[in-house]
Structures are given as C-alpha cells and as structure tokens.
Design an enzyme around this catalytic site. Sequence first.
Site, PDB file in Angstrom:
ATOM      1  N   LYS A 196       0.347  -0.521   2.748  1.00 55.39           N
ATOM      2  CA  LYS A 196       1.550  -0.153   3.519  1.00 55.39           C
ATOM      3  C   LYS A 196       1.382   1.227   4.169  1.00 55.39           C
ATOM      4  O   LYS A 196       2.258   2.110   4.082  1.00 55.39           O
ATOM      5  CB  LYS A 196       2.798  -0.223   2.629  1.00 55.39           C
ATOM      6  CG  LYS A 196       4.008  -0.794   3.359  1.00 55.39           C
ATOM      7  CD  LYS A 196       5.130  -1.179   2.437  1.00 55.39           C
ATOM      8  CE  LYS A 196       6.458  -1.312   3.175  1.00 55.39           C
ATOM      9  NZ  LYS A 196       6.491  -2.247   4.285  1.00 55.39           N
TER      10      LYS A 196
HETATM   11  C1  LIG Z   1       3.187  -6.335   6.390  1.00 58.96           C
HETATM   12  C2  LIG Z   1       4.265  -6.660   5.444  1.00 58.96           C
HETATM   13  N1  LIG Z   1       4.184  -7.796   4.726  1.00 58.96           N
HETATM   14  C3  LIG Z   1       5.142  -8.125   3.844  1.00 58.96           C
HETATM   15  C4  LIG Z   1       6.261  -7.342   3.669  1.00 58.96           C
HETATM   16  C5  LIG Z   1       7.285  -7.731   2.659  1.00 58.96           C
HETATM   17  O1  LIG Z   1       7.182  -6.885   1.550  1.00 58.96           O
HETATM   18  P1  LIG Z   1       8.423  -6.593   0.607  1.00 58.96           P
HETATM   19  O2  LIG Z   1       8.903  -7.902   0.141  1.00 58.96           O
HETATM   20  O3  LIG Z   1       7.870  -5.758  -0.476  1.00 58.96           O
HETATM   21  O4  LIG Z   1       9.428  -5.903   1.447  1.00 58.96           O
HETATM   22  C6  LIG Z   1       6.376  -6.135   4.378  1.00 58.96           C
HETATM   23  C7  LIG Z   1       7.498  -5.219   4.191  1.00 58.96           C
HETATM   24  O5  LIG Z   1       8.631  -5.413   4.407  1.00 58.96           O
HETATM   25  C8  LIG Z   1       5.364  -5.797   5.293  1.00 58.96           C
HETATM   26  O6  LIG Z   1       5.448  -4.666   6.015  1.00 58.96           O
END
Ligand SMILES: Cc1ncc(COP(=O)(O)O)c(C=O)c1O
Length: 322
Positions: A174
């Site tokens: 992230k």
């Molecule tokens: C690239 C990406 N994939 C998946 C997600 C989903 O992750 P989470 O469920 O931890 O918000 C996110 C964030 O929102 C993201 O930026």
Amino acid sequence: MTQTVDRPSSGAQGGDGTAITACAWAYFGGGLVPFAEANVSIATHALNYGTAVFEGIRAYRQDDGGLAVLLVREHYQRLLRNGRLLRAAVPESVDDLVELTVELLRRHGTAEDIYIRPLLYKSAHSLRLQLTGLDDRISIYAFPMGGYLDTGGLRVSVSAWQRVNDNAIPARGKVTGSYVNACMAVEDAHTGGFGETVLLTADGHVAEASSANVFAVRDGEIVTPPLSDDVLPGITRSAVITLARDAGYTVHERSMDRTELYLADELFFTGTGAQVAPVASVDGRTIGEGVGSVTTDLQTRYFAAVRGSDPHYAAWLTRVAL
Ligand SMILES: Cc1ncc(COP(=O)(O)O)c(C=O)c1O
C-alpha cells in the site's frame, strides 16, 4: 455536515470522496491540529517520490445511532508493518493510533459514515533516493464519505495496464507511489466508459481492481486470487472470507485466469472503500444473471456486521463515545 441514514443496514451514506470536506481536526506533527494547519512542504521526500504507505479505514453509523470504527486495529497493524518496507521509524504504536482516531472522531461529534486516511510518510526535506536517514511521520485526517464504488452492479474492464509486481513496488505494501498504476488503469477504464477495472499480473492472472480485491462465484463456490498474486491483503477481503465461511460457503484462494472473470456466475469486489460491490459485466460481457444471490447475501451480511446489527461480529467494531 450531518448525514441522515434512511437505510441503516446498507452501504455507507454520503459523498464518494471526489471533493473532500475534511473533519475539523487532523493528526499531524505529533498532535491533533486544525485540518487547515496540517500541511507539508513542497520539499517533502514523500511528495516528490511517493515514499509513503497509507490506510483507508471506515467508521459507520451504527443501527443504534452510535458510531464505530471498523477493524481499526487491523488497519494500523498493516500500516506499521508496511512501514517496515520503507524502513520507517515512528513513535506511535497501534494503541496510540487507535486512540487518536477515536479522539478525532469524538471531536467531529457526529454519528455519520466517515472515511479515515492515515499516512506514514518520509517527511524529510531531501532529494536523496534512499529510505534510511529520512524522518518519518504519521498523519491522519477524516471526512464524511458514502460509497466509493457503485454497489448496485459495476461495468468493469480488464486493464491493459499490468499490476505492479512484488519485485517492482510490492502491491501488498500500500505504497502511495504505486497508486500511479491504479490511476492509469482507472483513467483508461473511465475513458472507455467503464466504472472500474481489473488488473492482471505479469503472467496474466487476475490480481485485483484499482482499490479492491476480486471474488468470483462459480457453481456456488467462491474463488479469490491468493495473496502471492500481487494483491493487497485486503482487510475487507479477509472479513468477507470469514463471513462467507461462517455462512457455510466454500472459499478457495487460488490463481484465477482472465476468462474466469467472463465465465463467472457472479463477481464482486471488496474493499474498505468499495465495501461489497457487485460486478454486472466485464468487457461488455454480462456476468451470470447480473447481481447474483451469493453476492447479495454477502453484501447483506457485511452491512449488518459493519452497522453493528450482527452481534457475532461486534469485535470488529471500536465504539466512539460521542
Ligand atoms: C489496491 C487495493 N486492493 C484492495 C484494497 C482493499 O483493501 P481493504 O479491504 O483493506 O480496504 C485496497 C484498499 O482499499 C487497495 O488499495
């Protein structure tokens, strides 16, 4: 500022994050300050090179009228862990960050759906392309937000842009800089008339959407790509797997081919922003019967959990005393 909720057991209510009207207070420079004072210099390393990791957390108005933050510890554990990729050192602990977030929302004072954006960034004023020897800081701001993606059936494309891979900029990290990859993909999807897009790995397997994990349903069983296929280990992904297994569904974490998207009976995205968002079509091909019964079931269970109306998942929620 106050947002009333007509359908309490449903997706988040409010704007979609396009134009942010932030809550009055933010965490910045080691304390809570007015949002207008939470600013960085143009010489900041993270602004110049994308050297930051971030989180997106939601707080939901509860069915009993209160406010609670969803899976907040899990988000801060992920933030601090990802900070290790950038060799970041900050004094704040997970407990501190949870406490600060609750205090920020308490000061906001309204039980409305809120999105919280923590950032752990290289705050040094430095040109050097390195990670150590640069100061790190955490900032947190928040703002009222409803759905980020349409939760009624998305028109989706498969992107021509490849997902950043683990040996380039790890998707699991992230890292802010890597979201240029997502912006490129979404920009092209929007230009092509789609609402969202799915990116593939370098070897052609399904990775994830721009800001959400991907799930397919085939013959009543649920499939999602494994964490080793250049996806973010989504906290919602994990929550929805738990909800699905608790409800008796079989969930497989395995690599998915592109054509499995087209041939799925149902397809949906999960994410803090996306919540549980059904996909109606991929590259113009209608998915099964559109929004299917498994997706609808999981969406209902998810909204019940986040709104505090399913006591089985009460541990996911951290209450804010308003
Ligand atoms: C690239 C990406 N994939 C998946 C997600 C989903 O992750 P989470 O469920 O931890 O918000 C996110 C964030 O929102 C993201 O930026």
